[in-house]
Design a protein around this motif. Structure first.
Motif, mmCIF file in Angstrom:
data_model
loop_
_atom_site.group_PDB
_atom_site.id
_atom_site.type_symbol
_atom_site.label_atom_id
_atom_site.label_comp_id
_atom_site.label_asym_id
_atom_site.label_seq_id
_atom_site.Cartn_x
_atom_site.Cartn_y
_atom_site.Cartn_z
ATOM 1 N N PHE A 2 0.809 -1.213 0.000
ATOM 2 C CA PHE A 2 0.000 0.000 0.000
ATOM 3 C C PHE A 2 0.841 1.261 0.000
ATOM 4 O O PHE A 2 0.678 2.150 -0.825
ATOM 5 C CB PHE A 2 -0.910 0.038 1.228
ATOM 6 N N ASN A 3 1.753 1.288 0.951
ATOM 7 C CA ASN A 3 2.563 2.501 1.078
ATOM 8 C C ASN A 3 3.341 2.814 -0.193
ATOM 9 O O ASN A 3 3.628 3.971 -0.482
ATOM 10 C CB ASN A 3 3.535 2.355 2.239
ATOM 11 N N LEU A 4 3.706 1.775 -0.913
ATOM 12 C CA LEU A 4 4.533 2.031 -2.082
ATOM 13 C C LEU A 4 3.794 2.866 -3.110
ATOM 14 O O LEU A 4 4.331 3.841 -3.641
ATOM 15 C CB LEU A 4 5.005 0.721 -2.707
ATOM 16 N N SER A 5 2.555 2.500 -3.395
ATOM 17 C CA SER A 5 1.878 3.298 -4.411
ATOM 18 C C SER A 5 1.470 4.655 -3.846
ATOM 19 O O SER A 5 1.488 5.659 -4.553
ATOM 20 C CB SER A 5 0.700 2.537 -5.012
ATOM 21 N N GLN A 6 1.142 4.658 -2.556
ATOM 22 C CA GLN A 6 0.886 5.963 -1.922
ATOM 23 C C GLN A 6 2.058 6.897 -2.188
ATOM 24 O O GLN A 6 1.901 8.038 -2.601
ATOM 25 C CB GLN A 6 0.791 5.813 -0.388
#
Lengths: 209, 209, 209, 209
Positions: free
Chosen positions: C106-110
């Motif tokens: 999740f955090n990566l695309s965020q």
DNA sequence: AATGAATGAGGATTCATTCAT
DNA sequence: AATGAATGAATCCTCATTCAT
């Protein structure tokens, strides 16, 4: 840059000197910023530069005035005592009193020794102290009270022992001055008197020099 | 952060230690920037941080290793000498040798004393040295070789005198070690022996010798 | 720079991809250094640059492959289901499964959205997902299953709701997928069906149900 | 570190906040250096640290104040509207207005979610928003206006859909707010009303849970 | 393939000092 | 005399990347 100061101004100036000395002693010269000094006093930065040229200038002034102060006390204590060894004793005792009162200043001269720009003036200050002692020692030698030896060297030994005791027991420790003074005086006078031989007496014949 | 170092790496590391010690001693810790250290060695800034966590870390390591080095030399010099006073003499002479060889390190410990983060470790190092001396003194007192007195205080007086002589004549001056050693040993042993009285002997006439 | 990799090489490469994704997700892209990645794997820095052009390159590859992976799963789940709304439901459920399995991503695309160089590719990836949904929606509208509206907008609303639920309950929370999926599907289908009016129905009295 | 600021100081501070937010949003937090911020403003580097503890501190302040600002607007828009669903609609419309006005801030909270030190405060801010919505939903359920379901989950779905629409059509696109608002409100209210079934109506019987 | 070593530009931050008011 | 604001060079340190072996 010499300013004419009103009494209030002189007080301010002294306040800065005192606070700065305290902070320098506690944390070190470099880790203490001008900002911290003025913040502690609750004044703006302008005040500092109104009274002092620079941080360096301030530090030098602290150094100078403390060494003068110490010397004044020593001379007052010695008065016109005629016995040179007694003069040394009185000087040591007076110094120890002063060191106790101004123990926080220890670090300042320690530090001053480590940077060339400060070391110069420190050396000058020290030279005065050593000179004083050296004079007494020469007189004691002339009187035959202590064996002939390089008086300057003895002076340094004496000063080294005294300061180290002071630092240890008056600054880091909290031993009564008189007790420290007794040991210091005893040790130093013993050292001056016994200084003829260059080795352990009796373990083997003393080396002649 | 412990790295596995190749021989080449170990050499580099030592090179940095040496050069840094030299520069710190010469100009002071703060006035010496990491940039200067690496520039002097002609390497990139990253090299420094490959071998040391920080400038502070490096300094602490210099402190620690030099105090260990000195102690090693003292113990080697003392060997299994049975006479405690003779052990002290040998220790003083060994120390002076070391001080001459590493005179530039004087400023480092001077400086270390002035900032809390360094003072802590300095105190620990010093405690070891004082302990060593104190042990000899206790033995000498038990043997009746020197008068009973607080051995730790004497130890500090002794160390103070020795170091100050060393700093003055080996670091700032350039007097032969043996000469300084003779004075130091003479002064110290005299101080230890004569320590009984807390003041100048002789409102009465000076003892003839 | 395309290397031919031995099976072992491919494994190494994947290992780096996985570990890096984990660390990027946990601490953020910038706070994770290449050094940390290789240290965690217990290999030298050279390994990293053997398999990847740069840190940026690695990150882009993680982004791309995860978006592909998700899409593959969605399409497998949908199969040849003829009902477009049912296809959407199946897509949502499949996505939530995937999100649970790869919650750390999740955090990566965020993050990718916040820097232009990464946002570009992120947008392309997203466009594909939105396109898929949009196609289903158009079909559903053509069939009269849901009211006519801008299908792309609905697609975004749908995707936004789903992802946010996933992030909240599968990443930060740990709620069973099915439960989240039921709420998501219910909300989304309700939203699609009810979308005709642009405001609260009922200044007039609320419809009893 | 709290400073007393003159009006001029307050203006400067705000200027930095605004410029930094703009740059962070445009290029990302890490790629924006403090140097760039102050250069853009044409001031010296010191100015930054006169007003903020650190870059991190500044970022946190931007986060906090923008979330407060948004909430203030929402509450003003809602006023004392008695109908909970209408309150939600008003909240959504107000939020979209704010998002359009501050579209550049989107990236900031996106980014904040990706590093633990920032994620913490982001979560707190978000919790407040979700709480607000959740309260309205509970009331609507109590009134029988919408079917009973986990209100927090619905709140997240609602918020997710709204934000994603905002990001897509107000930030990347440039669609009139009202249009986006209509779709958002329609979708969301539909979702809330229709949430009873966990699957496609009619394709197969809804899964009871 | 892989390692330890090295590079050096770039970044955040500090701080003595000066300035405008 | 004094203040808050501003300056900007200097400092420590990080880190993506490259190199020699």
């Amino acid at each position: 840059m010499k300013r004419k100061l009103t009494p209030r101004g002189r007080a301010r100036r002294q306040q800065i000197l005192d606070e700065a000395a305290r902070l320098f002693a506690e944390r070190g010269y470099h880790p203490t910023s001008v900002a911290e000094i003025v913040d502690t006093l609750g004044v703006g930065k302008g005040v500092f530069y109104w009274y002092f040229e620079s941080k360096e200038d301030l530090f030098l002034e602290i150094l100078a005035s403390s060494s003068q102060d110490l010397r004044r006390l020593q001379q007052a204590a010695i008065g016109d005592e005629p016995d040179p060894l007694r003069r040394i004793e009185l000087g040591i005792r007076a110094s120890l009193e002063w060191f106790r009162e101004h123990r926080h200043l220890f670090n300042l001269s320690q530090f001053a020794a480590t940077e060339p720009r400060f070391a110069v003036v420190l050396r000058q200050n020290d030279a005065v102290a050593i000179d004083d002692v050296t004079r007494h020692l020469k007189e004691a030698m002339a009187d035959g009270r202590i064996p002939d030896q390089d008086p300057a060297m003895l002076a340094h030994a004496l000063v080294g022992a005294t300061r180290h005791l002071a630092r240890t027991y008056l600054y880091h420790g909290d031993v009564p001055v008189d007790l420290v003074a007794d040991v210091a005086v005893g040790f130093v006078l013993g050292g001056l008197l016994g200084g003829t031989t260059g080795g352990v007496r009796g373990a083997e014949p003393p080396q002649a020099r």
